[in-house]
Write an enzyme that holds these catalytic residues in place. Structure first.
Site, short mmCIF file in Angstrom:
data_model
loop_
_atom_site.label_atom_id
_atom_site.label_comp_id
_atom_site.label_asym_id
_atom_site.label_seq_id
_atom_site.Cartn_x
_atom_site.Cartn_y
_atom_site.Cartn_z
N ARG A 248 37.07 46.86 36.72
CA ARG A 248 38.29 47.50 37.20
C ARG A 248 37.90 48.80 37.89
NH1 ARG A 248 40.50 43.31 36.82
NH2 ARG A 248 42.38 42.79 35.64
N GLU A 277 43.62 50.77 43.95
CA GLU A 277 43.70 49.55 44.72
C GLU A 277 45.10 49.35 45.30
OE1 GLU A 277 41.04 46.89 42.52
OE2 GLU A 277 42.43 45.33 43.15
N HIS A 295 38.86 42.50 45.81
CA HIS A 295 39.15 41.98 44.46
C HIS A 295 39.14 40.45 44.44
CE1 HIS A 295 41.20 43.18 40.43
NE2 HIS A 295 40.48 42.08 40.28
#
Ligand code: GLV
Length: 338
Positions: A248, A277, A295
């Site tokens: 993450r 993000e 991602h």
């Protein structure tokens, strides 16, 4: 009136999911939403959750106590179609007796493969090479053109030796690497280490960082791992070493990473996830020695199919009273003792 449909529990699907979950969810639930492939906005989520038994959501939807309360007390299960569940306020769910489930296991190999794609891309300058060729700048072969560094025989540091960390480490057997790892629950048992593997446990992150040539992050995001890799930790990494993050974004202080790359201390970075993000830290895209992916850790047809199916099965099992893949088991023990 179709009575069989009327008896189905209701489920808010926060956005479209791949097959077979997309069809399966309609067999098992009366579904609201989920027609479009876009994140559900907060207002829509607050409205849509009213009166439903289950919320099936994705990592694009932050789910806090207010969302849970907007159900009016009907919400019993939140099924996240992801292994990470930092988008959900799990404590708020636990306080409200709501089960939270995730999709572990089915995305282990896809994510480990992508970590390796980043390791090889950054160490061997694959993306820079691709750009050079496309831009017509490939003149002649040169003994000095885009030299990277050897991956075979290098030392790989795995931060977080869970399912995905172990899958990344197993793949390194093909590259004859020494593996150093940290693990919250201590060293792996002997039988978890493949024959012939050289995997060494480190009880301190600092020790791993100062020895590894490539550091790959595989910890979940929580209050203990936010900015685990700050400027101090990046400074402890070996000069010229590489950082890879498929976990993450907020596990890394992205501004500090940019500084470390700009200063020439780190050799490069391969990132699949970002701190804010889809936003990126200033300066990141100006750097040539970074490989940036949007991602894609679990992004294979096979894995996304398995994730969608598991997220639906988790939701069904939980409403049937046979929950699996529960991340807040305290709710279960409370249910048992009630
Ligand atoms: C993807 O990032 C996941 O947590 O499943």
């Amino acid at each position: 009136m179709d009575t069989s449909t009327a008896k189905k529990p209701t489920l808010l699907l926060s956005r479209r999911i791949p097959e077979p979950g997309f069809s399966l969810v309609r067999e098992e639930f009366t579904v609201i939403g989920g027609e479009e492939d876009r994140p559900m906005g907060r207002a829509e989520l607050l409205r849509g959750v009213e009166g439903v038994d289950v919320l099936l959501c994705l990592l694009t939807e932050p789910v806090d106590g207010a969302v849970m309360d907007a159900s009016g007390g009907s919400l019993r299960v939140i099924s996240n179609m992801a292994v990470g569940y930092d988008n959900i306020d799990v404590q708020a769910a636990t306080e409200r007796g709501i089960l939270v489930t995730n999709t572990p296991g089915v995305l282990t190999d896809a994510t480990a493969d992508l970590a390796w794609a980043l390791i090889l891309s950054v160490a061997r300058r694959v993306v820079e090479g691709d750009h050079l060729v496309r831009q017509g700048r490939f003149g002649r072969w040169s003994p000095f053109l885009l030299l990277g560094h050897a991956v075979a025989g290098a030392t790989l540091g795995i931060v977080g030796m869970g399912r995905i960390g172990q899958a990344v480490a197993r793949r390194s057997l093909g590259w004859d690497m020494r593996v150093l790892y940290t693990r919250k629950s201590g060293p792996l048992a002997q039988e978890q280490v493949p024959a012939g593997a050289c995997w060494e446990y480190r009880d301190e992150l600092d020790g791993l960082l100062s020895e590894a040539d490539i550091v790959s992050l595989h910890v979940p995001l929580d209050s203990t791992t936010r900015h685990l890799m700050g400027s101090r930790e990046l400074g402890l990494m070996r000069p010229g070493s590489y950082l890879v993050n498929t976990s993450r974004g907020p596990v890394v202080d992205e501004d500090a990473l940019v500084q470390s790359l700009q200063s020439g201390h780190l050799g490069g970075a391969g990132l699949d996830v970002y701190e804010a993000e889809p936003g990126l830290a200033a300066g990141l895209t100006d750097l040539e020695n970074v490989v940036l992916l949007p991602h894609l850790g679990s992004a294979t047809v096979e894995t996304r199919g398995m994730m969608s199916e598991l997220a639906v099965r988790n939701a069904s099992a939980a409403v049937r009273g046979e929950p699996v893949n529960v991340v807040n088991p305290e709710v279960l023990s409370r249910m048992m003792s009630a």
